[in-house]
Design a protein around this motif. Sequence first.
Motif, mmCIF file in Angstrom:
data_model
loop_
_atom_site.group_PDB
_atom_site.id
_atom_site.type_symbol
_atom_site.label_atom_id
_atom_site.label_comp_id
_atom_site.label_asym_id
_atom_site.label_seq_id
_atom_site.Cartn_x
_atom_site.Cartn_y
_atom_site.Cartn_z
ATOM 1 N N GLN A 313 0.830 -1.199 0.000
ATOM 2 C CA GLN A 313 0.000 0.000 0.000
ATOM 3 C C GLN A 313 0.863 1.248 0.000
ATOM 4 O O GLN A 313 2.059 1.193 0.306
ATOM 5 C CB GLN A 313 -0.926 0.000 1.210
ATOM 6 C CG GLN A 313 -0.213 -0.047 2.551
ATOM 7 C CD GLN A 313 -1.181 -0.125 3.715
ATOM 8 O OE1 GLN A 313 -2.241 0.483 3.697
ATOM 9 N NE2 GLN A 313 -0.821 -0.902 4.728
ATOM 10 N N PRO A 314 0.268 2.371 -0.384
ATOM 11 C CA PRO A 314 1.023 3.628 -0.363
ATOM 12 C C PRO A 314 1.537 3.935 1.038
ATOM 13 O O PRO A 314 0.872 3.637 2.039
ATOM 14 C CB PRO A 314 -0.007 4.669 -0.828
ATOM 15 C CG PRO A 314 -1.064 3.880 -1.546
ATOM 16 C CD PRO A 314 -1.112 2.555 -0.861
ATOM 17 N N ALA A 315 2.710 4.524 1.106
ATOM 18 C CA ALA A 315 3.319 4.797 2.409
ATOM 19 C C ALA A 315 2.558 5.860 3.186
ATOM 20 O O ALA A 315 2.542 5.835 4.422
ATOM 21 C CB ALA A 315 4.768 5.228 2.219
ATOM 22 N N HIS A 316 1.903 6.773 2.487
ATOM 23 C CA HIS A 316 1.289 7.905 3.181
ATOM 24 C C HIS A 316 -0.187 8.105 2.827
ATOM 25 O O HIS A 316 -0.979 8.507 3.686
ATOM 26 C CB HIS A 316 2.068 9.190 2.886
ATOM 27 C CG HIS A 316 3.537 9.088 3.173
ATOM 28 N ND1 HIS A 316 4.040 8.939 4.448
ATOM 29 C CD2 HIS A 316 4.611 9.082 2.338
ATOM 30 C CE1 HIS A 316 5.371 8.850 4.397
ATOM 31 N NE2 HIS A 316 5.738 8.939 3.131
ATOM 32 N N ASP A 317 -0.585 7.856 1.601
ATOM 33 C CA ASP A 317 -1.949 8.126 1.169
ATOM 34 C C ASP A 317 -2.887 6.971 1.495
ATOM 35 O O ASP A 317 -2.469 5.821 1.617
ATOM 36 C CB ASP A 317 -1.985 8.383 -0.341
ATOM 37 C CG ASP A 317 -1.115 9.565 -0.735
ATOM 38 O OD1 ASP A 317 -0.987 10.496 0.089
ATOM 39 O OD2 ASP A 317 -0.552 9.545 -1.843
ATOM 40 N N THR A 318 -4.179 7.301 1.599
ATOM 41 C CA THR A 318 -5.210 6.275 1.730
ATOM 42 C C THR A 318 -5.478 5.687 0.356
ATOM 43 O O THR A 318 -5.749 6.429 -0.593
ATOM 44 C CB THR A 318 -6.511 6.878 2.292
ATOM 45 O OG1 THR A 318 -6.253 7.447 3.580
ATOM 46 C CG2 THR A 318 -7.584 5.805 2.419
ATOM 47 N N PRO A 319 -5.381 4.365 0.196
ATOM 48 C CA PRO A 319 -5.549 3.764 -1.135
ATOM 49 C C PRO A 319 -6.934 4.039 -1.716
ATOM 50 O O PRO A 319 -7.948 3.987 -1.006
ATOM 51 C CB PRO A 319 -5.352 2.274 -0.878
ATOM 52 C CG PRO A 319 -4.579 2.198 0.407
ATOM 53 C CD PRO A 319 -5.047 3.358 1.222
ATOM 54 N N ASP A 350 0.931 5.604 -7.005
ATOM 55 C CA ASP A 350 -0.248 6.267 -7.552
ATOM 56 C C ASP A 350 -1.461 6.091 -6.645
ATOM 57 O O ASP A 350 -2.602 6.274 -7.089
ATOM 58 C CB ASP A 350 -0.568 5.716 -8.938
ATOM 59 C CG ASP A 350 0.383 6.251 -10.002
ATOM 60 O OD1 ASP A 350 0.565 7.484 -10.069
ATOM 61 O OD2 ASP A 350 0.947 5.438 -10.742
ATOM 62 N N GLY A 351 -1.229 5.688 -5.391
ATOM 63 C CA GLY A 351 -2.327 5.596 -4.435
ATOM 64 C C GLY A 351 -3.163 4.337 -4.538
ATOM 65 O O GLY A 351 -4.300 4.303 -4.053
ATOM 66 N N ILE A 352 -2.631 3.292 -5.155
ATOM 67 C CA ILE A 352 -3.375 2.039 -5.356
ATOM 68 C C ILE A 352 -2.714 0.923 -4.548
ATOM 69 O O ILE A 352 -1.508 0.698 -4.663
ATOM 70 C CB ILE A 352 -3.413 1.655 -6.844
ATOM 71 C CG1 ILE A 352 -4.062 2.775 -7.664
ATOM 72 C CG2 ILE A 352 -4.151 0.332 -7.049
ATOM 73 C CD1 ILE A 352 -3.839 2.641 -9.146
ATOM 74 N N ALA A 353 -3.488 0.241 -3.734
ATOM 75 C CA ALA A 353 -2.986 -0.892 -2.960
ATOM 76 C C ALA A 353 -3.100 -2.163 -3.792
ATOM 77 O O ALA A 353 -3.884 -2.234 -4.746
ATOM 78 C CB ALA A 353 -3.767 -1.041 -1.661
ATOM 79 N N ALA A 398 -11.552 -0.108 0.237
ATOM 80 C CA ALA A 398 -11.553 0.425 -1.125
ATOM 81 C C ALA A 398 -12.093 -0.615 -2.108
ATOM 82 O O ALA A 398 -12.142 -1.807 -1.812
ATOM 83 C CB ALA A 398 -10.136 0.831 -1.520
ATOM 84 N N PRO A 399 -12.514 -0.178 -3.310
ATOM 85 C CA PRO A 399 -12.994 -1.121 -4.333
ATOM 86 C C PRO A 399 -11.938 -2.172 -4.665
ATOM 87 O O PRO A 399 -10.754 -1.864 -4.770
ATOM 88 C CB PRO A 399 -13.280 -0.216 -5.535
ATOM 89 C CG PRO A 399 -13.483 1.143 -4.964
ATOM 90 C CD PRO A 399 -12.600 1.223 -3.766
ATOM 91 N N ILE A 400 -12.400 -3.413 -4.853
ATOM 92 C CA ILE A 400 -11.503 -4.535 -5.144
ATOM 93 C C ILE A 400 -11.564 -4.874 -6.629
ATOM 94 O O ILE A 400 -12.642 -5.030 -7.206
ATOM 95 C CB ILE A 400 -11.884 -5.769 -4.312
ATOM 96 C CG1 ILE A 400 -11.695 -5.504 -2.814
ATOM 97 C CG2 ILE A 400 -11.054 -6.991 -4.737
ATOM 98 C CD1 ILE A 400 -12.159 -6.637 -1.923
ATOM 99 N N LEU A 401 -10.379 -4.988 -7.221
ATOM 100 C CA LEU A 401 -10.268 -5.396 -8.619
ATOM 101 C C LEU A 401 -9.440 -6.669 -8.668
ATOM 102 O O LEU A 401 -8.374 -6.740 -8.052
ATOM 103 C CB LEU A 401 -9.616 -4.273 -9.436
ATOM 104 C CG LEU A 401 -9.501 -4.446 -10.951
ATOM 105 C CD1 LEU A 401 -9.542 -3.076 -11.631
ATOM 106 C CD2 LEU A 401 -8.188 -5.137 -11.342
#
Length: 592
Positions: A313-319, A350-353, A398-401
């Motif tokens: 996951q991103p180090a700082h942003d919410t995914p 890019d904020g994506i987990a 968050a939405p799951i893909l």
Amino acid sequence: MDRKNAELGQGDNHQKSASPYAIPVAFNRMLGHVHHADGSTGVVFCNPWGFDELCTRKFHRLVAAEMARNGISSIRFDYPGEGDSLPLEGPVSFESWIVAALAAGAELRQRSGCDRIVYYGMGIGAAVAVKAGCRDPDLAGVILAGASLNGRRYLREVALREKVIEDGIDIEFGYPSGATVLAAYVMDPQLAMDVKSLDVELTDLPDDRPVLVLARPDNLSDRQITDQLKSRGVPVESLDFDHYGAMLDGVVTSPMPLELIDKIALWTQQLNETKPETDASPAPVDTVRHLNGDGFCETAEQLDTGLFGVFCQPAHDTPSAVIVFLNMAYAPHTGWGGLWVEAARHLALDGIATFRVDLSNIGDSPAHPEGPEQVIYSRRQLDDVQIVIAHVRKLIKAPILLAGGCSGAHSALYAGAESPDVAGVVSINQLRLVLDPDEDIETTLKAGARPIGDYKRRAFSTQTYRRLLAGEINMVQASRHITGYARAYLSRIFSPYLGGLTRLGRLKGELFALLKTLERRRVPVTFVICRTDGSLDQHVLYFGKDLRGAAAFGHLRHIILENADHTLSPPSVRTEVIDILRRAAHDLSSGR
């Protein structure tokens, strides 16, 4: 006792950990797996490089599990910059691999309480094992599996194997000039230079430390290693490395030399020493499972069912979204050529987990005790994906893909239709949109990825006739392939008129029902396909020429990759695929 239950820790074994599975640990910016046992001797696994590591990950997990059952603890780990481990800040050197092996030995001693170490090395990892073993004052022994101790010879073999791969595919790979490459794995230039000058001498090993040689069939250098050690009076034993060639031939099937695994475990058991009853157990050590990279953080996750995965996951942003990467055949969670690791860390910026996972009996995940031995395209895999989805939902809202290649794409599509938690699907080079229940899975997997046009070209090739006359072609297997394609061709012609009365009509009905289910839930499906592997032929079969039939589904789109192979080897293609995943995730988070 059944091998599956033995690996799961069910029954009479020596494991002392509360967990019946190997425990994932992070140390020195590397990720490893510790298999706990009570003995005084432990084993450090020194991996082969790149593609060979991909093909042998399951084998080494099974060896380590059998060792633990015999009282031997062990640690499997990824070198810096390889597998799940973080890269070094500078170039990778061969010395850094030796240092990593010694660090793994220290980690194993701390966690298991063992005091003597056996260094197991396979391929170029055998050179690491010898070098690390010579520096360890408490060396218990060495295992050399298909050993490559001469760097120049090893690099020549790598180059030859890559040439065979590239000659069979009509694309421009675009690797860096002069790079050492094998099946989409590109070796660090500094490491390649170090390996080129490598020539490991066995004379540095202590004469009184036992050595086990796993000898490849008809391999002269393996016999020479054994003879050289015997001439010095070293206690050496040689075992035939059964299924070596088949194991390193790829990951579409999973042949495991079970008898050899038992023999390796028994050999290490002989080196074990019973600890005095007065010895205190090692002090508890906190299990660290986190790796912090440049802009991302990763956590090794172990589900209650034993499935292993890595949450990035991103180090700082919410995914804004999370992508679950599913296995392609028996390729582990790192992905072919490390693609899923590369994608996960780029997407985090890019904020994506992401969650890259091994389903049952693949990579670092043990077999399900009631699951089939051949798990590809099985119901067991779809059940596993549902378990993974539930776990990911606990980690993040968050939405799951779901995303996967080939058989992983099949799992993504079907599991996506089954789970209301799935918001999107990306299917990459899916060779079977629907699996015919009468189709033999083993035959299908061994047939490989090849477009119909290639079969036509080969059928009328003079070289094919020469090979046929020389007896080099398996006529039974070739006939099955030709008959299968002929049947599909005729079915494609008549199915519009006969509908469900034809095999293709029934399969098409199943596929379209599945797509309509996803359509009703407004789940976007992206089919990513290339021209060289047969995946485009598969889509033409179901959607017609120019894929016009896909227009019936508003949330379905096709993307054709140019200059791409089935495993997405060219660096430019990998970049394109990561960008496709990025756009798909952003579209979900924005509600488009």
